[in-house]
Enzyme design. Structure first.
Site, PDB file in Angstrom:
ATOM      1  N   TYR A  13      32.217 -13.091  -0.481  1.00  0.00           N
ATOM      2  CA  TYR A  13      31.614 -13.444  -1.767  1.00  0.00           C
ATOM      3  C   TYR A  13      30.689 -12.309  -2.186  1.00  0.00           C
ATOM      4  CZ  TYR A  13      27.938 -14.765   1.548  1.00  0.00           C
ATOM      5  OH  TYR A  13      27.014 -14.751   2.562  1.00  0.00           O
ATOM      6  N   SER A 239      19.279 -12.658   5.546  1.00  0.00           N
ATOM      7  CA  SER A 239      20.502 -13.341   5.968  1.00  0.00           C
ATOM      8  C   SER A 239      20.411 -14.794   5.512  1.00  0.00           C
ATOM      9  CB  SER A 239      20.653 -13.275   7.478  1.00  0.00           C
ATOM     10  OG  SER A 239      19.754 -14.199   8.064  1.00  0.00           O
ATOM     11  N   LYS A 240      21.451 -15.544   5.822  1.00  0.00           N
ATOM     12  CA  LYS A 240      21.496 -16.941   5.374  1.00  0.00           C
ATOM     13  C   LYS A 240      20.324 -17.764   5.894  1.00  0.00           C
ATOM     14  CE  LYS A 240      26.423 -17.157   4.709  1.00  0.00           C
ATOM     15  NZ  LYS A 240      27.647 -17.389   5.406  1.00  0.00           N
ATOM     16  N   ARG A 241      19.712 -17.298   6.990  1.00  0.00           N
ATOM     17  CA  ARG A 241      18.555 -18.039   7.512  1.00  0.00           C
ATOM     18  C   ARG A 241      17.405 -18.060   6.501  1.00  0.00           C
ATOM     19  NH1 ARG A 241      15.988 -15.380  11.139  1.00  0.00           N
ATOM     20  NH2 ARG A 241      17.238 -13.506  10.894  1.00  0.00           N
ATOM     21  N   HIS A 242      17.341 -17.036   5.644  1.00  0.00           N
ATOM     22  CA  HIS A 242      16.220 -16.938   4.705  1.00  0.00           C
ATOM     23  C   HIS A 242      16.474 -17.639   3.387  1.00  0.00           C
ATOM     24  CE1 HIS A 242      15.988 -13.202   7.235  1.00  0.00           C
ATOM     25  NE2 HIS A 242      14.807 -13.723   7.424  1.00  0.00           N
TER      26      HIS A 242
END
Ligand code: GLU
Length: 457
Positions: A13, A239-242
């Protein structure tokens, strides 16, 4: 003429870091009356997909960054790359290397054992011997063996690479004939007339290799700008953690592209302490002088704040269209929109408040009832409902309610939450007086009486 490009590899994406690169490239072109192009770098058949390319185009469409010419796909340009590989071979600037995978692996192990940097040893560079059979060769460029390559980076300043430290005769075409990333990027940027290459600084180490290729192909070397990374609030790479990293997830969460682009601009660009930038302003004022060398920090609260700002201040039509894309139509509900937009941080929140205000509650939040309904508040609510008369507007409702409270020697806190729950079923909602102004007399009475029934048993 200034020409910039965004050149994503379609592997999934559009990442918000990629969108920031695209935005800076776009703005630099616009600020200089230049052109901005989009090139899909889809030569890696194993990792790239048409679906991922489409996801990038959808995201581009959503944020509305105009592109100045047809989108190009590298996968359709193999003939061109082959021609230039052949040219380098013919000119003796590149050569076939017949080293097998096993031999390469063996060399790497030996170098590691000697604590040397793994590096191709050039054994086929000027090879005169017999050509090994049954090996499909790769093509390697003859890279300089010594000296320096200087990148005058428009963000980082002068960066010097020592050839011995970083270079070997790197591969420009694999054994199956497919060209490598560094090669195709150079050929395309040159043929497409890209004057300014703007990208993330994870590509800085590729730049000396690309400069070698520009020189070998006699192409004009463009200006380079490597943007510092975006970190999460803990200082680690975003990253997706943030938070979400997929641009289209921001759409689904109810962010406006205006807010997201403004937010991304500020991840690296500053102009004194200005926070709000319209697209027009961004296009006029963008300059690399104001782009920071250091990493920037993703701040979710800032994005929310910007989104709330744009929800409040963009024209109704814009908000109506953005909400339509999320499945809710405010076209015949302008008053409702005006009432709600002052408080909403996202369009999702705006729509969910609209649904709450617009529908007769079918149930009530039991926790809210337990918390706020007691003998005092119940009596007060019953009395208020009995004495309630329709008022002209929000402020008249406020006056009417204050007079009622005064006459009953009561405080707003003992009544307000019950009115809120009666009108919406929940204890978090827009201003009670604004809702009273918005709802019809019949509807108010229905909601009041329903709730009266509920709390009086
Ligand atoms: N296709 C590369 C990527 O997606 C970018 C190439 C470039 O900007 O030079 O990382």
């Amino acid at each position: 003429m200034i020409k910039t490009r965004f050149a994503p590899s379609p592997t999934g994406y559009l990442h918000i870091g990629g969108l920031r690169t695209a935005l800076f490239s776009y703005l630099y072109a616009r600020a200089n009356n230049g052109k901005f192009i989009l090139r899909i770098e889809d030569t890696d058949m194993a990792r790239n997909s048409a679906q991922a390319a489409q996801a990038i185009l959808d995201a581009f469409k959503w944020v509305d960054l105009e592109i100045d010419s047809e989108i190009t796909y590298q996968s359709k340009r193999f003939d061109i790359y082959k021609r230039y590989i052949k040219q380098l071979l013919d000119e003796g600037k590149a050569y076939y290397c017949y080293m097998s995978e096993d031999e390469l692996e063996q060399l790497r192990k030996e170098q590691e054992a000697k604590k040397l940097r793994p590096k191709y040893d050039g054994r086929y560079r000027d090879y005169k011997g017999e050509i090994p059979k049954d090996i499909k060769p790769v093509v390697r460029i003859k890279a300089p063996l010594s000296g320096e390559i200087v990148v005058n980076d428009g963000v980082k300043g002068k960066v010097v690479f020592k050839c011995e430290d970083i270079l070997d005769d790197f591969v420009i075409a694999r054994a199956d004939g497919s060209p490598t990333y560094n090669f195709v990027v150079v050929v395309d940027d040159a043929l497409m007339g890209v004057s300014d290459v703007i990208r993330g600084d994870d590509h800085l180490s590729n730049t000396p290799k690309q400069i070698i290729l520009y020189e070998a192909l006699n192409f004009k070397i463009p200006n380079f700008y490597h943007l510092a990374m975006i970190n999460g609030e803990d200082g680690k790479k975003l990253s997706k953690r943030h938070g979400a990293t997929d641009v289209m997830e921001y759409k689904a969460m109810g962010y406006l592209p205006e807010a997201l682009l403004n937010f991304l601009l500020r991840l690296g660009y500053s102009n004194k302490d200005q926070e709000i930038f319209s697209m027009q302003e961004m296009k006029e004022c963008f300059t690399f002088k104001n782009v920071s060398k250091g990493a920037s920090t993703y701040n979710a609260k800032k994005l929310e704040w910007l989104n709330a700002h744009y929800i409040k201040s963009l024209p109704d039509e814009r908000i109506i269209n953005a909400c339509k894309e999320l499945g809710y139509d405010f076209s015949s509900k302008l008053k409702l929109l005006h009432m709600l937009k002052e408080r909403a941080k996202t369009l999702v929140e705006l729509i969910s408040s609209a649904k709450i205000v617009d529908n007769t509650p079918q149930s009530y939040d039991e926790n809210a009832i337990n918390k706020f309904v007691n003998e005092i508040s119940k009596d007060l609510f019953n009395k208020y409902v009995n004495e309630f008369t329709v008022q002209e507007n929000e402020s008249k409702y406020e006056e009417f309610t204050n007079e009622f409270l005064q006459a009953n020697n009561a405080k707003l806190k003992d009544l307000a939450q019950l009115l809120r729950i009666a009108l919406t079923g929940v204890s978090v909602s827009p201003s009670v007086f604004a809702m009273l102004e918005y709802l019809s007399e019949d509807e108010i009475k229905i909601r009041f009486n329903n709730f009266k029934g509920k709390i009086n048993g």
